[in-house]
Structures are given as C-alpha cells and as structure tokens.
Scaffold this active site. Sequence first.
Site, PDB file in Angstrom:
ATOM      1  CB  CYS A   2      -1.030   0.010   1.267  1.00 52.64           C
ATOM      2  SG  CYS A   2      -1.662  -1.282   1.517  1.00 52.64           S
ATOM      3  NE  ARG A  27       4.592   1.430  -0.922  1.00 57.30           N
ATOM      4  CZ  ARG A  27       5.671   1.637   0.183  1.00 57.30           C
ATOM      5  NH1 ARG A  27       6.643   2.282  -0.219  1.00 57.30           N
ATOM      6  NH2 ARG A  27       5.353   1.181   1.005  1.00 57.30           N
ATOM      7  CD1 TRP A  75      -0.450  -5.474  -3.816  1.00 59.83           C
ATOM      8  CD2 TRP A  75      -0.564  -6.738  -1.921  1.00 59.83           C
ATOM      9  NE1 TRP A  75       0.012  -6.868  -3.958  1.00 59.83           N
ATOM     10  CE2 TRP A  75       0.064  -7.621  -2.752  1.00 59.83           C
ATOM     11  CE3 TRP A  75      -0.559  -7.323  -0.613  1.00 59.83           C
ATOM     12  CZ2 TRP A  75       0.377  -9.041  -2.382  1.00 59.83           C
ATOM     13  CZ3 TRP A  75      -0.349  -8.496  -0.315  1.00 59.83           C
ATOM     14  CH2 TRP A  75       0.093  -9.654  -1.140  1.00 59.83           C
ATOM     15  CG  ASN A 101       0.348   2.025   3.650  1.00 57.17           C
ATOM     16  OD1 ASN A 101      -0.783   2.483   3.118  1.00 57.17           O
ATOM     17  ND2 ASN A 101       1.561   2.636   3.093  1.00 57.17           N
ATOM     18  N   GLY A 102      -0.326  -1.039   6.500  1.00 57.31           N
ATOM     19  CA  GLY A 102      -0.159  -1.845   7.732  1.00 57.31           C
ATOM     20  C   GLY A 102      -1.184  -2.921   8.310  1.00 57.31           C
ATOM     21  CD  GLU A 482      18.857 -11.697  -7.150  1.00 58.72           C
ATOM     22  OE1 GLU A 482      18.482 -12.465  -6.086  1.00 58.72           O
ATOM     23  OE2 GLU A 482      18.529 -10.677  -7.366  1.00 58.72           O
ATOM     24  CE  LYS A 486      15.718 -10.068  -9.580  1.00 61.84           C
ATOM     25  NZ  LYS A 486      16.440  -9.920  -8.547  1.00 61.84           N
ATOM     26  CD  GLU A 489      12.019 -10.993  -8.775  1.00 62.88           C
ATOM     27  OE1 GLU A 489      11.231 -10.643  -7.968  1.00 62.88           O
ATOM     28  OE2 GLU A 489      13.180 -10.729  -8.878  1.00 62.88           O
ATOM     29  CG  HIS A 505      23.548 -36.167  -4.022  1.00 66.04           C
ATOM     30  ND1 HIS A 505      23.962 -37.136  -4.026  1.00 66.04           N
ATOM     31  CD2 HIS A 505      24.398 -35.317  -4.350  1.00 66.04           C
ATOM     32  CE1 HIS A 505      25.281 -37.158  -3.616  1.00 66.04           C
ATOM     33  NE2 HIS A 505      25.528 -36.036  -3.962  1.00 66.04           N
ATOM     34  CE  LYS A 604      11.951  -2.153  -5.226  1.00 68.97           C
ATOM     35  NZ  LYS A 604      12.837  -3.222  -5.742  1.00 68.97           N
TER      36      LYS A 604
END
Length: 609
Positions: A2, A27, A75, A101-102, A482, A486, A489, A505, A604
């Site tokens: 948010c 975000r 969000w 927000n929260g 990483e 990338k 996503e 294995h 984000k």
Amino acid sequence: MCGIVGFVGRMEAAPILLEGLKRLEYRGYDSAGIAIEQDGKIEIVKTKGRICCLDDMTDGGKKTPGTLGVGHTRWATHGEPSDVNSHPHRSMSGKIAVVHNGIIENYMELREYLRKKGFVFVSDTDTEVVAHLVDYYYKGDLLEAMVKAVNRLEGSYALGVVCADYPDRFAAVRKASPLIVGLSEEGNFIASDVTALISYTKRVVYLEDDEIVLVGREGIQAFNMNKEEIDKPVSEVTWNIDAAEKGGYEHFMLKEIMEQPAAIRETIRPRLKEGQVVLDDIQLTAADLQNFNRIVITACGSAYHAGVVGKYVLEELTRIPVEVDLASEFRYRQPIIDEHTLVVIISQSGETADTLAALKEAKRLGARTLSIVNVVGSAIAKESDDVLYTWAGPEIAVATTKAYSTQLTVLYLFALYAAGLLGTRPAAEISRLVQALEALPDQIEALLPACKPEMQRLAAIFYGCENLFFIGRNLDYAAALEGSLKLKEISYIHSEAYAAGELKHGTISLIDEGRLVIALCCQDRLFDKMRSNIREVKARGAVVMALATAQNKAIAESADQAVLVPETDPLFMASLEVVPLQLFAYYVASANGCDIDKPRNLAKSVTVE
Ligand code: F6R
C-alpha cells in the site's frame, strides 16, 4: 504494497495526490482512492483497479476541488480488492476519513466494541475500525481523538486522517510502517515513500513510532502520546526526481541494471579512505567483533541471496562462522543466539515485515544487530543497533537489481573492515582486495555494453524454455540463486538454482532432451568440477549456456553457448556474473511480453507476513 500520500497547501490537492499515487504504483496495488476536504465536507472517490481509472473518474482531479486531502493505493489483505474495500474509509458520521498502510491486528475486537456502540461497518477491512474509532473519540479535538484511538490499536500502521472540521490541517501517525512528512513553500505533505513527493520537495521529516503530526498549510506540529509538542529535525533527500523516472529506458528494471556501476561507486566512495575501509557509520569496534562467536544473516528474497554471498565472503575473510536464514523462518524457529552473536539484517526497503520481525526477535534475544538497508529512516534502519546504508538511490522496478548489487558491495566492505580489525587476513591481502573492490564499478561499466546485445541474442534463442536449471558451486551457487529468482519473478518461467554437486542426488532425473541448464563456472578453482557437471547434464540431453571468466575461454568447448565475464577476485565474482543473469531475465521477460516492472502478484515492499 500500500501507498499513502497527503497534501494541504496553496494548490489543488487532488492532482498532487494523483501524481503522488502514480509514483507509488511500483509498490504494487489493486485499488486506489482519494479523500478531499472542501467546505466542511469530505468527498471520497475510490475504485478497484489502476490509478488511471481514478484519474478518469475525477477528470485528473478537476471534479474534486479542495486544497487538503489524502490518497491511497491498496494491496488487498483484509477483504478482496473492491471499490468498497478501497481506501479512504469514512466514519459513520462522515466527519473522518482515513487511509492506512499496515495491519490492525486487534481489528476484530475493536470492530465488535464499536458495533456495540452502534457503528455500522460497510467494508471487510481492518482500516474501517480506525475511521470509526477516531470518530468515536472525537469531541472537537483531533489530536485528542488521535491519541485515544492510537492507544487502542495493535499492529502496524501509517495513518493519514482527515477531519471535516479541520480545513487547514490533517493528522498522521505511524508505527512500524513508513511515513514521512514533506515540507515546502506551497504546502506540506505526507507520504509512505519519498518518491511520492520528490517532485515537490526534498525537505523531509522522518517520524518515529507513535509520533502524531498535525500537517498544516503553514507548517507542521509533532506530538508524543502525552500530547506534548516535540521538535523534529528536517532532513534533505540526497537524490533527484530523475532517479525516480525512466530517463528514456523502456523499463525501470533496465535503467536500474544500467545504474549499477554508479550505485556501487556511491556505496564504496564514502567508505574508502587512503586505500582502507573506514566504516564511520557504525559503532562496532575490534573488541565488539572479537566478542562475536557467530554471525547470523537474515533477510528475504534477493536480500537473502545477497546474504548467501555474504556468508562465503565473511567466513573466508573473518573466520567467524556465518549462518544465513530466511527471515520468515528465523522469526519462528527459536534461534540460538545471544550477546555473542552479530545478526546482520539485509533489506532494500527496510520495511519487509518478516525481516523486521526477525530483527526484533534478534534484539529480544540479546544479539547485536547491524542492518544493511537502502531506504533512509525505514523501520529496520531505525530499529537496528547499527546501519550501513547501500546508497543505491530509489529502486522502482519490483525485481531488485542495483539494490542487490549494492548489498553485495556493503557485505564485501564489512567483511574487509572486520578482517582488518580482527587481523584475520594479512594487510597486503586486504589492500589487494580493496583495490579489486574499487575496480568493480568500472568492470561492470565495461561489461554492460557488450553484455546487453549478447543476452538479448541468447534470450531470443531461449525465451520459450521451461523448467530450466541454474547450477554453480560456492559463490557461483549463491549467484545462481539470484539469477534463477530474477528469471522466475519477471518472466514467469520456472527455474531452480542448484548446487552443481548436488544434482546427482536426485535432480538430475529432471534433465532431459533440450532442457536448458545455465552453468555458472566463474570460480576458477572449481572450474574443472563445473566442466564435469556440464558433461553430466549434456550426456542426458541438456542444452548448456555457461558463464565463465575471460581466462577460461575453453568453456566454449563444453557448452552450447558461452558467456564470458571479466575477472576479479573470486570472492567478488558474484557482482560481475549477476549482470548477464539480470539482463537474460530482462530480455526473456521482454520476449514473452511480460509486465517487467510490475510482475503479477508481486509488491515492491512486502509489509505483511
Ligand atoms: C526480488 C526482490 C525480493 C526482495 C524481498 C526483500 O527481486 O526484490 O525478493 O528482495 O522481497 O525485500 P527487501 O529487500 O525490501 O527486504
């Protein structure tokens, strides 16, 4: 997740709020709304969907005149994305409008309490209780009502509260969720993040938990929970509006990949003096470092992957055992840590809920905490004993690139600093490594122009691949983690990162005809081992794209496609090899027509569990 923006001043509020909300789009959100005060009434316009819908509904803000208002991007957490669940939320009397927000953790209990008092709820959100609660306590004094309401709230919140009786001021407060105040000649602002107000002002005030601020047309007043006025220092934001714009690039992600040399330079510059690493920004002394028998690194996502690199580098240079843990696991596993443990917390946003909770848990258990954070004044930075900022500037693309690279840089700096203080490495070796570190930005700068077309070419070959593998050993494995994230996503193509020695294995049974394997072979001493792994997968039909350092050109004989990267000390190789992997993910996503800067379902900053 948010976003909040608020304004009161001499200009029309709605266009400013809409612009601020557009800057917060990165975000992640699913609905948006604004509340504008005019002539003692609050008009709310909100909708599920994109800001452009809100823009249309208000004709760019023209249909909602007024010079005071708050806006929000939501969000969804409590209640589906819908018009009614969007913020702002209005109290029953219509006097109070709230953006939040929260998460209000005790909202069920408060809802029940308010229901018994006759309040009727129209949404499924936790936020609506705040609007009714402030209204319930409001007897003509907004500050008093805010204090009483905030005293009843449990959880995390950044709140912007408009009251119809206050045409010149609105209220704001935060706890464990970011909120800053912006000051300008034209009026004053609140925002959950500097990007929302950077085009109007660089003068900001960072709020502490449970400080209530009355944001007025002519100035601001901050109060503690005893309603005593407190002085707040004004800080200057060090970056410009260009940093939050695409500057001719098609996507923020590409711009941010290209910004990596500058970002790394900026991270290193203030911390190198006469060839020595000087970390003036932290208090850790040689005695403190000697006191640690363990370092635990905790973070989420890419920041966790930076932590995996950190483990290899810190262990090698300081000989202190290092453990890396996902923050979401760390916080619930009753970690064995005490005052002899240094807990390193890594976070771009500084507000990731799990990482913040892990930090609090570490502190509760008596550990010394050091955070590596990008956003100045964020919750994690404020809570930690020491902070090393990454100075990457604002990162807008959801998929991190430059923040990850600067996190690696800070970890290298810290490892060299600690090794110097502890004397675990000869001074000459540390000097050589410092020089190698200083050269990294130039090396990446030289790599980028050639690497871009090369990775575009390879993406054009492989963009249709499915279920591929990234393999590597040691720091190549850390980089593989990483590279794989990338790709996943932003292109939605499934991949897995595997320690190359572990393939046989179990996972090797997934290697079949045409399966793409990206083999990272940049650790010289393990080059031959990696070649054997490449032979193993090729014998089972895999197509191999390999990355190796320029001195191992021979890789071209083993792989179907070879990408050469410049060489540095093996400890720092992840910084160079991640660049082609970022570009590969970018071009594969682009070839698949994906929304690169805003991948589906992602936000984000992840401020909820
Ligand atoms: C991936 C990515 C995420 C973040 C993670 C932690 O590209 O950006 O995996 O790394 O959500 O976020 P911060 O660093 O803000 O704590």
